[in-house]
Design a protein around this motif. Structure first.
Motif, short mmCIF file in Angstrom:
data_model
loop_
_atom_site.label_atom_id
_atom_site.label_comp_id
_atom_site.label_asym_id
_atom_site.label_seq_id
_atom_site.Cartn_x
_atom_site.Cartn_y
_atom_site.Cartn_z
N CYS A 81 -6.28 3.73 -6.41
CA CYS A 81 -7.38 4.27 -5.61
C CYS A 81 -7.32 5.78 -5.73
O CYS A 81 -6.40 6.42 -5.21
N ILE B 278 0.85 -1.19 0.00
CA ILE B 278 0.00 0.00 0.00
C ILE B 278 0.88 1.23 0.00
O ILE B 278 1.79 1.35 0.84
N ALA C 104 -10.24 0.67 0.57
CA ALA C 104 -10.25 -0.50 -0.31
C ALA C 104 -9.70 -1.75 0.36
O ALA C 104 -9.86 -2.86 -0.15
N LEU D 150 -4.33 -2.03 -8.06
CA LEU D 150 -5.55 -1.25 -7.87
C LEU D 150 -5.22 0.21 -7.57
O LEU D 150 -4.85 0.54 -6.44
N VAL E 206 -6.96 4.43 -0.21
CA VAL E 206 -6.45 3.06 -0.12
C VAL E 206 -6.98 2.34 1.11
O VAL E 206 -7.30 1.15 1.06
N LEU F 22 -2.03 -1.57 -3.78
CA LEU F 22 -3.00 -0.48 -3.70
C LEU F 22 -2.23 0.83 -3.76
O LEU F 22 -1.42 1.12 -2.87
#
Length: 240
Positions: free
Chosen positions: A167, A107, A192, A165, A189, A137
């Protein structure tokens, strides 16, 4: 410029030697303020290596431009071929050889995404070698601020065990954009995370970037039951 306020800079050591490092580590750039006082700034290495290091290997970093920032002035005033003093590498925000997890949750926001770019060759080996799954993320306000987003998307397309992904908190990609993908999320993030049901039995999480994001994700992961040793953190603070 890889974003409106972020530059990707590439250097070579002046002694011609490669910089031996572990993906996830950082260097410190040393300079002086206008009054002559010493200063230093830390930058995660964005360099990717999937081979034996050789002479002339690039040392790559991503630098956020901060209005009135001393480091910003240093880099803005640097000509092609200019030099800086730096030390390192430092840090332990790295993938550990002893890890036996089933999945990595990576992340990052802002230039905190940089260590994950450096880790891509290593992650590819782990996906192929022991079937590790990886979820990345990346938080940003707009598609233009997704640092290395095209590289992460290409890596995800080439590695089924890797999911990327973005965000986005303000604007989503326009239809037809390479970043317009089913895995794009609207929001932060930390919002998610729940979608992936973090699990203490199989997950190790890495958090890097804005301190508020790191703290929010840290608390969310603890609530999911992840022990603190399975949550690895590095906070980025913008300095003038």
């Amino acid at each position: 410029m890889i974003a409106p306020t972020v530059a990707h800079l590439s250097f070579l050591r002046d002694d011609g030697q490669p910089l031996d490092y572990i993906p996830g580590q950082f260097i410190q750039v040393h300079f002086t303020y206008a009054d002559g006082a010493p200063a230093r700034r830390s930058y995660s290495l964005a360099t990717q290596h999937d081979h034996a290091l050789g002479a002339g290997e690039a040392v790559e970093i991503a630098v956020s431009y901060v209005a009135g920032g001393a480091a910003t002035a240093l880099f803005e005033g640097m000509e092609l071929g200019g030099s800086v003093d730096a030390s390192g590498p430092y840090g332990r925000f790295c993938l550990m050889p002893a890890d036996a997890n089933q999945r990595y949750l990576l992340i990052g926001t802002g230039t905190g995404i940089t260590p994950y770019r450096a880790m891509l060759p290593q992650l590819g080996q782990l996906i192929a070698g022991r079937g590790v799954e990886v979820v990345l993320l990346q938080g940003a306000r707009t598609p233009e601020e997704l640092l290395y987003g095209d590289e992460f998307r290409a890596f995800a397309d080439a590695h089924p065990g890797f999911r990327y992904l973005p965000c986005l908190s303000r604007a989503l990609p326009q239809a037809g954009s390479p970043l317009a993908h089913a895995d794009v999320r609207h929001g932060y993030v930390q919002d998610a995370l729940a979608e992936f049901a973090p699990n203490a039995e199989g997950d190790i999480a890495y958090l890097c970037g804005n301190p508020n994001m790191v703290d929010a994700c840290f608390e969310a992961l603890k609530e999911c039951g992840l022990p603190i040793p399975q949550i690895r953190r590095e906070k980025y603070v913008s300095n003038k």
